[in-house]
Design a protein around this motif. Structure first.
Motif, PDB file in Angstrom:
ATOM      1  N   ALA A 162     -50.841 -40.775 -21.456  1.00  0.00           N
ATOM      2  CA  ALA A 162     -50.163 -39.736 -20.663  1.00  0.00           C
ATOM      3  C   ALA A 162     -48.914 -40.302 -19.995  1.00  0.00           C
ATOM      4  O   ALA A 162     -47.875 -39.622 -19.909  1.00  0.00           O
ATOM      5  CB  ALA A 162     -51.122 -39.165 -19.623  1.00  0.00           C
ATOM      6  N   GLY A 163     -48.998 -41.545 -19.529  1.00  0.00           N
ATOM      7  CA  GLY A 163     -47.864 -42.148 -18.851  1.00  0.00           C
ATOM      8  C   GLY A 163     -46.695 -42.454 -19.769  1.00  0.00           C
ATOM      9  O   GLY A 163     -45.572 -42.649 -19.290  1.00  0.00           O
ATOM     10  N   ALA A 164     -46.948 -42.507 -21.079  1.00  0.00           N
ATOM     11  CA  ALA A 164     -45.874 -42.817 -22.029  1.00  0.00           C
ATOM     12  C   ALA A 164     -45.186 -41.574 -22.583  1.00  0.00           C
ATOM     13  O   ALA A 164     -44.111 -41.666 -23.170  1.00  0.00           O
ATOM     14  CB  ALA A 164     -46.445 -43.633 -23.188  1.00  0.00           C
ATOM     15  N   ILE A 165     -45.815 -40.404 -22.411  1.00  0.00           N
ATOM     16  CA  ILE A 165     -45.248 -39.148 -22.928  1.00  0.00           C
ATOM     17  C   ILE A 165     -44.257 -38.579 -21.917  1.00  0.00           C
ATOM     18  O   ILE A 165     -44.543 -38.517 -20.712  1.00  0.00           O
ATOM     19  CB  ILE A 165     -46.367 -38.114 -23.195  1.00  0.00           C
ATOM     20  N   ASP A 166     -43.098 -38.189 -22.417  1.00  0.00           N
ATOM     21  CA  ASP A 166     -42.142 -37.495 -21.554  1.00  0.00           C
ATOM     22  C   ASP A 166     -41.424 -36.428 -22.370  1.00  0.00           C
ATOM     23  O   ASP A 166     -41.830 -36.112 -23.492  1.00  0.00           O
ATOM     24  CB  ASP A 166     -41.162 -38.479 -20.903  1.00  0.00           C
ATOM     25  N   GLY A 167     -40.376 -35.879 -21.838  1.00  0.00           N
ATOM     26  CA  GLY A 167     -39.676 -34.780 -22.495  1.00  0.00           C
ATOM     27  C   GLY A 167     -38.994 -35.163 -23.794  1.00  0.00           C
ATOM     28  O   GLY A 167     -38.555 -34.278 -24.540  1.00  0.00           O
ATOM     29  N   ARG A 168     -38.887 -36.450 -24.072  1.00  0.00           N
ATOM     30  CA  ARG A 168     -38.255 -36.892 -25.315  1.00  0.00           C
ATOM     31  C   ARG A 168     -39.254 -37.108 -26.446  1.00  0.00           C
ATOM     32  O   ARG A 168     -38.859 -37.344 -27.581  1.00  0.00           O
ATOM     33  CB  ARG A 168     -37.495 -38.196 -25.061  1.00  0.00           C
ATOM     34  N   THR A 169     -40.545 -37.057 -26.142  1.00  0.00           N
ATOM     35  CA  THR A 169     -41.587 -37.408 -27.114  1.00  0.00           C
ATOM     36  C   THR A 169     -41.726 -36.330 -28.178  1.00  0.00           C
ATOM     37  O   THR A 169     -41.923 -35.155 -27.864  1.00  0.00           O
ATOM     38  CB  THR A 169     -42.934 -37.632 -26.409  1.00  0.00           C
ATOM     39  N   ARG A 170     -41.638 -36.736 -29.432  1.00  0.00           N
ATOM     40  CA  ARG A 170     -41.750 -35.797 -30.553  1.00  0.00           C
ATOM     41  C   ARG A 170     -43.037 -35.978 -31.355  1.00  0.00           C
ATOM     42  O   ARG A 170     -43.383 -35.129 -32.169  1.00  0.00           O
ATOM     43  CB  ARG A 170     -40.551 -35.966 -31.496  1.00  0.00           C
ATOM     44  N   LEU A 171     -43.755 -37.071 -31.121  1.00  0.00           N
ATOM     45  CA  LEU A 171     -45.013 -37.320 -31.826  1.00  0.00           C
ATOM     46  C   LEU A 171     -45.790 -38.385 -31.072  1.00  0.00           C
ATOM     47  O   LEU A 171     -45.203 -39.340 -30.549  1.00  0.00           O
ATOM     48  CB  LEU A 171     -44.750 -37.813 -33.258  1.00  0.00           C
ATOM     49  N   VAL A 172     -47.113 -38.212 -31.047  1.00  0.00           N
ATOM     50  CA  VAL A 172     -48.022 -39.248 -30.562  1.00  0.00           C
ATOM     51  C   VAL A 172     -48.884 -39.690 -31.736  1.00  0.00           C
ATOM     52  O   VAL A 172     -49.366 -38.861 -32.513  1.00  0.00           O
ATOM     53  CB  VAL A 172     -48.908 -38.742 -29.407  1.00  0.00           C
ATOM     54  N   ILE A 173     -49.049 -41.000 -31.878  1.00  0.00           N
ATOM     55  CA  ILE A 173     -49.913 -41.571 -32.913  1.00  0.00           C
ATOM     56  C   ILE A 173     -50.974 -42.418 -32.244  1.00  0.00           C
ATOM     57  O   ILE A 173     -50.647 -43.313 -31.444  1.00  0.00           O
ATOM     58  CB  ILE A 173     -49.140 -42.482 -33.894  1.00  0.00           C
ATOM     59  N   VAL A 174     -52.244 -42.169 -32.566  1.00  0.00           N
ATOM     60  CA  VAL A 174     -53.322 -43.022 -32.060  1.00  0.00           C
ATOM     61  C   VAL A 174     -54.303 -43.311 -33.184  1.00  0.00           C
ATOM     62  O   VAL A 174     -54.452 -42.533 -34.119  1.00  0.00           O
ATOM     63  CB  VAL A 174     -54.078 -42.380 -30.878  1.00  0.00           C
ATOM     64  N   ASP A 175     -54.956 -44.442 -33.078  1.00  0.00           N
ATOM     65  CA  ASP A 175     -56.036 -44.788 -33.995  1.00  0.00           C
ATOM     66  C   ASP A 175     -57.336 -44.154 -33.500  1.00  0.00           C
ATOM     67  O   ASP A 175     -57.589 -44.134 -32.292  1.00  0.00           O
ATOM     68  CB  ASP A 175     -56.222 -46.299 -34.055  1.00  0.00           C
ATOM     69  N   HIS A 176     -58.146 -43.677 -34.429  1.00  0.00           N
ATOM     70  CA  HIS A 176     -59.482 -43.221 -34.030  1.00  0.00           C
ATOM     71  C   HIS A 176     -60.346 -44.426 -33.706  1.00  0.00           C
ATOM     72  O   HIS A 176     -61.069 -44.443 -32.704  1.00  0.00           O
ATOM     73  CB  HIS A 176     -60.112 -42.382 -35.148  1.00  0.00           C
ATOM     74  N   ILE A 177     -60.264 -45.450 -34.553  1.00  0.00           N
ATOM     75  CA  ILE A 177     -60.937 -46.727 -34.298  1.00  0.00           C
ATOM     76  C   ILE A 177     -59.884 -47.807 -34.472  1.00  0.00           C
ATOM     77  O   ILE A 177     -59.305 -47.952 -35.545  1.00  0.00           O
ATOM     78  CB  ILE A 177     -62.107 -46.962 -35.262  1.00  0.00           C
ATOM     79  N   THR A 178     -59.623 -48.561 -33.435  1.00  0.00           N
ATOM     80  CA  THR A 178     -58.541 -49.532 -33.480  1.00  0.00           C
ATOM     81  C   THR A 178     -58.899 -50.704 -34.391  1.00  0.00           C
ATOM     82  O   THR A 178     -60.028 -51.194 -34.379  1.00  0.00           O
ATOM     83  CB  THR A 178     -58.212 -50.051 -32.081  1.00  0.00           C
ATOM     84  N   SER A 179     -57.928 -51.152 -35.154  1.00  0.00           N
ATOM     85  CA  SER A 179     -58.171 -52.261 -36.074  1.00  0.00           C
ATOM     86  C   SER A 179     -58.292 -53.611 -35.365  1.00  0.00           C
ATOM     87  O   SER A 179     -59.230 -54.364 -35.629  1.00  0.00           O
ATOM     88  CB  SER A 179     -57.057 -52.317 -37.129  1.00  0.00           C
ATOM     89  N   PRO A 180     -57.387 -53.976 -34.436  1.00  0.00           N
ATOM     90  CA  PRO A 180     -57.487 -55.316 -33.847  1.00  0.00           C
ATOM     91  C   PRO A 180     -58.600 -55.468 -32.826  1.00  0.00           C
ATOM     92  O   PRO A 180     -59.037 -56.593 -32.558  1.00  0.00           O
ATOM     93  CB  PRO A 180     -56.116 -55.507 -33.193  1.00  0.00           C
ATOM     94  N   THR A 181     -59.082 -54.342 -32.259  1.00  0.00           N
ATOM     95  CA  THR A 181     -60.045 -54.442 -31.162  1.00  0.00           C
ATOM     96  C   THR A 181     -61.328 -53.651 -31.396  1.00  0.00           C
ATOM     97  O   THR A 181     -62.239 -53.698 -30.567  1.00  0.00           O
ATOM     98  CB  THR A 181     -59.392 -53.965 -29.851  1.00  0.00           C
ATOM     99  N   ALA A 182     -61.422 -52.906 -32.504  1.00  0.00           N
ATOM    100  CA  ALA A 182     -62.658 -52.192 -32.893  1.00  0.00           C
ATOM    101  C   ALA A 182     -63.138 -51.216 -31.826  1.00  0.00           C
ATOM    102  O   ALA A 182     -64.343 -51.039 -31.623  1.00  0.00           O
ATOM    103  CB  ALA A 182     -63.757 -53.198 -33.243  1.00  0.00           C
ATOM    104  N   ILE A 183     -62.207 -50.543 -31.178  1.00  0.00           N
ATOM    105  CA  ILE A 183     -62.548 -49.590 -30.121  1.00  0.00           C
ATOM    106  C   ILE A 183     -62.424 -48.163 -30.645  1.00  0.00           C
ATOM    107  O   ILE A 183     -61.405 -47.795 -31.236  1.00  0.00           O
ATOM    108  CB  ILE A 183     -61.628 -49.777 -28.897  1.00  0.00           C
ATOM    109  N   VAL A 184     -63.460 -47.357 -30.423  1.00  0.00           N
ATOM    110  CA  VAL A 184     -63.420 -45.941 -30.774  1.00  0.00           C
ATOM    111  C   VAL A 184     -62.711 -45.211 -29.629  1.00  0.00           C
ATOM    112  O   VAL A 184     -63.230 -45.117 -28.516  1.00  0.00           O
ATOM    113  CB  VAL A 184     -64.838 -45.370 -30.980  1.00  0.00           C
ATOM    114  N   LEU A 185     -61.515 -44.722 -29.918  1.00  0.00           N
ATOM    115  CA  LEU A 185     -60.723 -44.066 -28.881  1.00  0.00           C
ATOM    116  C   LEU A 185     -61.148 -42.607 -28.705  1.00  0.00           C
ATOM    117  O   LEU A 185     -61.622 -41.967 -29.659  1.00  0.00           O
ATOM    118  CB  LEU A 185     -59.233 -44.135 -29.222  1.00  0.00           C
ATOM    119  N   PRO A 186     -60.947 -42.042 -27.515  1.00  0.00           N
ATOM    120  CA  PRO A 186     -61.338 -40.661 -27.234  1.00  0.00           C
ATOM    121  C   PRO A 186     -60.302 -39.679 -27.797  1.00  0.00           C
ATOM    122  O   PRO A 186     -59.533 -39.056 -27.058  1.00  0.00           O
ATOM    123  CB  PRO A 186     -61.395 -40.616 -25.705  1.00  0.00           C
ATOM    124  N   VAL A 187     -60.286 -39.528 -29.117  1.00  0.00           N
ATOM    125  CA  VAL A 187     -59.198 -38.790 -29.756  1.00  0.00           C
ATOM    126  C   VAL A 187     -59.184 -37.307 -29.379  1.00  0.00           C
ATOM    127  O   VAL A 187     -58.111 -36.697 -29.304  1.00  0.00           O
ATOM    128  CB  VAL A 187     -59.238 -38.964 -31.283  1.00  0.00           C
TER     129      VAL A 187
END
Length: 394
Positions: A162-187
Motif C-alpha cells: 500500500a505504501g508503494a502505490i500512488d497516483g502514478r502506479t499502473r500495475l502491481v505485481i506480486v508472487d503468490h508464493i515467493t521464490s527466494p523466501t517460500a512465503i505464501v502472500l495474502p494475494v
C-alpha cells in the motif's frame, strides 16, 4: 498408506504413507536426495510418455496436426486444467511458463514517462527484470516495496505494498508464493487493496497450482500466471495465463503471429511452429496428481516441509525463516556457514553440496544472507532432511 503406480494410475492402499513407495514413478537419479522440487519440478515417467505420444502423433502427419488437430486439442486441454483452479477453460490460455505469461501482460501495458510498476523485493528475478525492462523502455520505473523479513506477516505485506502505490502506479505485481523466501502472500487481500486504489494486479503464481487449494478467480486479480510443471507434475514448458474477461482487450502474447486480432484464444493458442506436447499431455499429469488424493497430498507435503525444516534448523542451530502461517510445501532455513550473499556464490555453494553429498537443495541469497530452500514432494521422506542436516550438523 502405500502408493503404487500401475499402468500410469496411482493406486493408494491403506497400510502406510511413504513417499519412497512411488520414487520409481520418477526418473530422478537413484542416488540423489532431491529436495529441490520447487525449481524445475519432477516429471512422472507416465507424463513424459504421454508427451512423447503427442510428439509422435505430430510427426506422423504434421500438416494435419497443426492445421486440424492442435487448436481443438488445446481447448480440450484447457478445459481439463481449468476446474483444478476453479476457472473455466475459456478463461485460460497456455504459455511456456509463468515468466512468459507475465511478460505478455507487461509488454501489453501502455506506459508513459513517469508511470510506475509496483513489485516487491521478494519477486522472482526474471519477472523483476521484465518489469524493469518494460518500464525503462517507456521512461517509467519499477518501484519495489520492501516486505518485512524476517517476521513477515500478512498485514505487514499489505501495508508495505500500500505504501508503494500512488497516483502514478499502473500495475502491481506480486508472487503468490515467493521464490527466494517460500512465503505464501495474502494475494486476495492485496487484490482488494488494488481494487480500492484502482490499480490492476498481476499475480505470479508459479508455485501455487498443485501446492495450494487454488481458486484463481476468487483471488480477484486481473491476471494470474501459473506453472503446471512444478507441483502439478506436468511436462516442462506447461504454464497458463488466466485473465479476467475485462482484462483481455489489450492483452497480446509475446510473439505476435497469424492470430493477431482474432481474440484471446486466436492470439495465444497459435504463435507459430513449436512443441505443444507439454500442454496437450496435461491430462496425464492431472490423472497422476488426482490419483494421489490432492487434499491429502497438499497437507502431507506442507507438514513434511515443516518437519524437514525443524530437523535441519535444529541440527544447524539456525532459524526457520518462513513464517509457519504463511508456508506451503517449501520453507527456508538459515545456512550455518558463511557464504557471500550473491547469486554466483550461492550457486557455487549449491553445486558443492551436490558434488560432495549428492543432496540437491538450492542455496538462496536474500536480504544480505544465504539460506537453503527445502521442498517436500511425494517422493520425499524425513530421512532426506536428516541427510541434509548431517552436512553441517553442530
Amino acid at each position: 498408506m502405500s502408493l503404487n503406480v500401475v499402468n500410469g494410475v496411482v493406486q493408494i492402499s491403506n497400510e502406510r504413507r511413504q513417499g519412497r513407495a512411488i520414487r520409481d514413478a520418477f526418473a530422478i537419479e537413484e542416488t540423489a536426495t532431491y529436495l529441490n522440487h520447487g525449481s524445475y519440478g519432477a516429471v512422472p515417467r507416465v507424463v513424459a510418455a504421454a508427451a512423447d505420444a503427442w510428439r509422435a502423433r505430430l510427426d506422423r502427419q504434421p500438416v494435419v496436426f497443426f492445421q486440424e488437430t492442435l487448436m481443438p486439442a488445446l481447448r480440450t486441454a484447457a478445459a481439463r486444467l481449468a476446474p483444478l483452479v476453479r476457472a473455466i477453460g475459456d478463461d485460460l490460455v497456455f504459455v511456456e511458463n509463468a515468466t512468459t505469461g507475465a511478460n505478455a501482460v507487461l509488454q501489453s501495458l501502455r506506459l508513459k514517462p513517469g508511470d510506475t510498476i509496483v513489485g516487491t523485493d521478494h519477486g522472482y528475478g526474471a519477472v523483476r527484470n521484465a518489469a524493469r525492462h518494460v518500464a525503462e523502455r517507456a521512461g517509467a520505473a519499477l518501484v519495489e516495496a520492501t516486505l518485512p523479513f524476517p517476521g513477515t506477516t500478512p498485514g505487514g505485506v499489505v501495508e508495505a505494498i500500500a505504501g508503494a502505490i500512488d497516483g502514478r502506479t499502473r500495475l502491481v505485481i506480486v508472487d503468490h508464493i515467493t521464490s527466494p523466501t517460500a512465503i505464501v502472500l495474502p494475494v486476495a487481500d492485496i487484490a482488494r487493496l488494488c481494487r480500492q486504489r484502482g490499480v490492476p494486479l498481476l499475480v505470479d503464481g508459479a508455485h501455487a497450482p498443485g501446492m495450494l487449494d487454488l481458486d484463481v478467480p476468487a483471488v480477484g486479480a486481473d491476471w494470474y500466471v501459473g506453472n503446471a510443471h512444478k507441483w502439478l507434475f506436468a511436462a516442462r514448458g506447461c504454464g497458463f495465463l488466466w485473465a479476467a474477461p475485462n482484462a483481455r482487450g489489450e492483452l497480446h502474447p509475446t510473439v505476435i503471429s497469424h492470430g493477431y486480432g482474432k481474440g484471446w484464444h486466436g492470439e495465444f493458442d497459435y504463435t507459430g511452429t513449436r512443441d505443444n506436447s507439454a500442454w496437450l499431455a496435461i491430462d496425464a499429469a492431472l490423472e497422476f496428481y488426482e490419483g494421489l488424493d490432492p487434499p491429502w497430498l497438499r497437507r502431507r507435503n506442507a507438514e513434511l516441509a515443516a518437519e524437514g525444516a525443524r530437523i535441519v534448523a535444529a541440527a544447524w542451530g539456525t532459524e526457520i525463516l518462513t513464517p509457519p502461517g504463511m508456508a506451503g510445501s517449501m520453507t527456508i532455513v538459515g545456512l550455518p556457514v558463511a557464504v557471500e550473499p550473491t547469486r554466483e556464490a550461492s550457486r557455487a555453494a549449491r553445486a558443492a553440496i551436490w558434488a560432495r553429498h549428492r543432496v540437491e537443495v538450492p542455496v538462496m541469497a536474500f536480504a544480505g544472507r544465504c539460506h537453503v530452500r527445502l521442498s517436500a514432494q511425494i517422493y520425499n521422506e524425513e530421512d532426506d532432511y536428516r541427510r541434509l542436516a548431517a552436512i553441517y550438523a553442530r
